[in-house]
Design an enzyme around this catalytic site. Structure first.
Site, PDB file in Angstrom:
ATOM      1  N   LYS A 145       0.703  -1.107   0.054  1.00 42.34           N
ATOM      2  CA  LYS A 145      -0.038  -0.051  -0.021  1.00 42.34           C
ATOM      3  C   LYS A 145       0.905   1.198   0.020  1.00 42.34           C
ATOM      4  O   LYS A 145       1.986   1.235   0.169  1.00 42.34           O
ATOM      5  CB  LYS A 145      -0.901  -0.024   1.150  1.00 42.34           C
ATOM      6  CG  LYS A 145      -1.971  -1.024   0.899  1.00 42.34           C
ATOM      7  CD  LYS A 145      -3.445  -0.643   1.948  1.00 42.34           C
ATOM      8  CE  LYS A 145      -4.530  -1.557   1.383  1.00 42.34           C
ATOM      9  NZ  LYS A 145      -5.652  -1.563   2.185  1.00 42.34           N
ATOM     10  N   ARG A 195      -4.078 -10.097   4.479  1.00 39.20           N
ATOM     11  CA  ARG A 195      -4.259  -9.946   3.019  1.00 39.20           C
ATOM     12  C   ARG A 195      -3.184  -9.633   2.075  1.00 39.20           C
ATOM     13  O   ARG A 195      -2.773  -8.442   2.548  1.00 39.20           O
ATOM     14  CB  ARG A 195      -5.324  -9.170   2.918  1.00 39.20           C
ATOM     15  CG  ARG A 195      -6.136  -8.870   1.263  1.00 39.20           C
ATOM     16  CD  ARG A 195      -7.324  -8.293   1.491  1.00 39.20           C
ATOM     17  NE  ARG A 195      -7.775  -8.174   0.087  1.00 39.20           N
ATOM     18  CZ  ARG A 195      -7.847  -7.172  -0.770  1.00 39.20           C
ATOM     19  NH1 ARG A 195      -6.799  -6.130  -0.571  1.00 39.20           N
ATOM     20  NH2 ARG A 195      -8.369  -7.469  -2.058  1.00 39.20           N
TER      21      ARG A 195
END
Length: 301
Positions: A231, A265
């Site tokens: 991210k 995840r």
């Protein structure tokens, strides 16, 4: 230093054909996005055969769970329910025919959720925190589980300069309220997960604070999922592009596991499985695969 894991109200879960004890293990969720404009793979798995191959490869690499998405979280034009369904359902069907792995579908549409569950999905992963008022009811009418994710904007819309006075507490309160909504719709606690939504309507400082204060979220007593992989907060901390964020992703994931996360995840499955299994051993949740070093009368090379 010792790590104190949060108590869970229902740590033992039956998800599809698989059983998890989240007081003793961490699940690794692989990401397969069948979109032409996905955040990380930029469309590499848009073709059906590529998406199915990626999902099966993740299972072989040790993923406990595969998350299939048909629409990016990022702001953009809405996708019709019919088109989203056409993207995700064939992947669910093909993967279910070949594996008993946990399959989740990343969607905020109740109708996509319904069709995905009919196709074999066992979890719905809603990154919009129940923006569709019908979604919880659809999940409740099935045996599927629900992941409730914190985000503040309407689906696929911008949210400039997010502000929080206390990001962990505000995220916790949002999730607690949505958990009550899900319960009221008929979903029991043993089918609920929460996700603080790192980077979703949050800046880098917010995401880092959520990692440090993840215990505020895990105190809800439900298994906490974290979606950190590659991210932007990792890119900004390290000043690296998406292709060079693996090490930062692994460090962030392990920090969250040591602080109570129970589902992680990820994009890079094999590397993440190794890191998470090591974290489990550090926590005393997993025995070493081998025990030979300095265990005999003679030193072994």
């Amino acid at each position: 230093m010792s790590f104190t894991l949060p108590p869970l109200r229902h740590p033992r879960r039956m998800i599809g054909d698989r059983t998890f004890d989240f007081s003793r293990q961490v699940a690794v969720m692989a990401i397969v996005n069948r979109t032409p404009d996905s955040f990380y793979d930029e469309g590499a798995n848009f073709a059906l055969e590529d998406a199915v191959a990626a999902a099966l490869r993740a299972v072989k690499q040790g993923a406990d769970w595969v998350d299939i998405g048909g629409v990016p979280f990022a702001p953009g034009e809405p996708l019709s329910v019919a088109e989203e369904t056409a993207r995700v359902v064939p992947v669910v069907e093909a993967l279910r025919a070949d594996s008993d792995v946990v399959i989740s579908v990343d969607t905020f549409h109740a109708e996509v959720a319904r069709r995905s569950i009919e196709a074999g999905a066992t979890v719905i992963n809603d990154t919009t925190g129940l923006s569709d008022p019908d979604l919880a009811g659809v999940v409740a009418q099935s045996a599927a589980s629900l992941v409730i994710v914190h985000s503040r904007a309407q689906p696929r819309t911008p949210f400039a300069r997010p502000h929080y006075d206390d990001v962990a507490a505000e995220v916790r309160d949002f999730l607690a309220a949505r958990v009550e909504t899900a319960r009221s719709a008929g979903i029991p606690d043993d089918r609920l997960f929460v996700d603080p939504g790192h980077d979703l309507n949050k800046n880098t400082l917010h995401s880092l604070e959520l990692i440090r204060n993840l215990d505020v979220i895990t105190a809800l007593g439900l298994p906490t999922l974290v979606a950190l992989s590659n991210k932007d907060f990792i890119g900004e901390v390290l000043d690296v592009p998406k292709s060079r964020r693996l090490e930062g992703s692994l460090a962030s994931a392990v920090a969250c596991v040591l602080n109570g996360a129970r589902v992680v995840r990820v994009h890079e499955v094999a590397e993440s499985v190794a890191a998470i299994r090591m974290a489990e051993a550090i926590l005393g949740l997993r025995e070493p695969a081998l025990l030979k070093h300095n265990m005999s009368d003679a030193n072994e090379r």
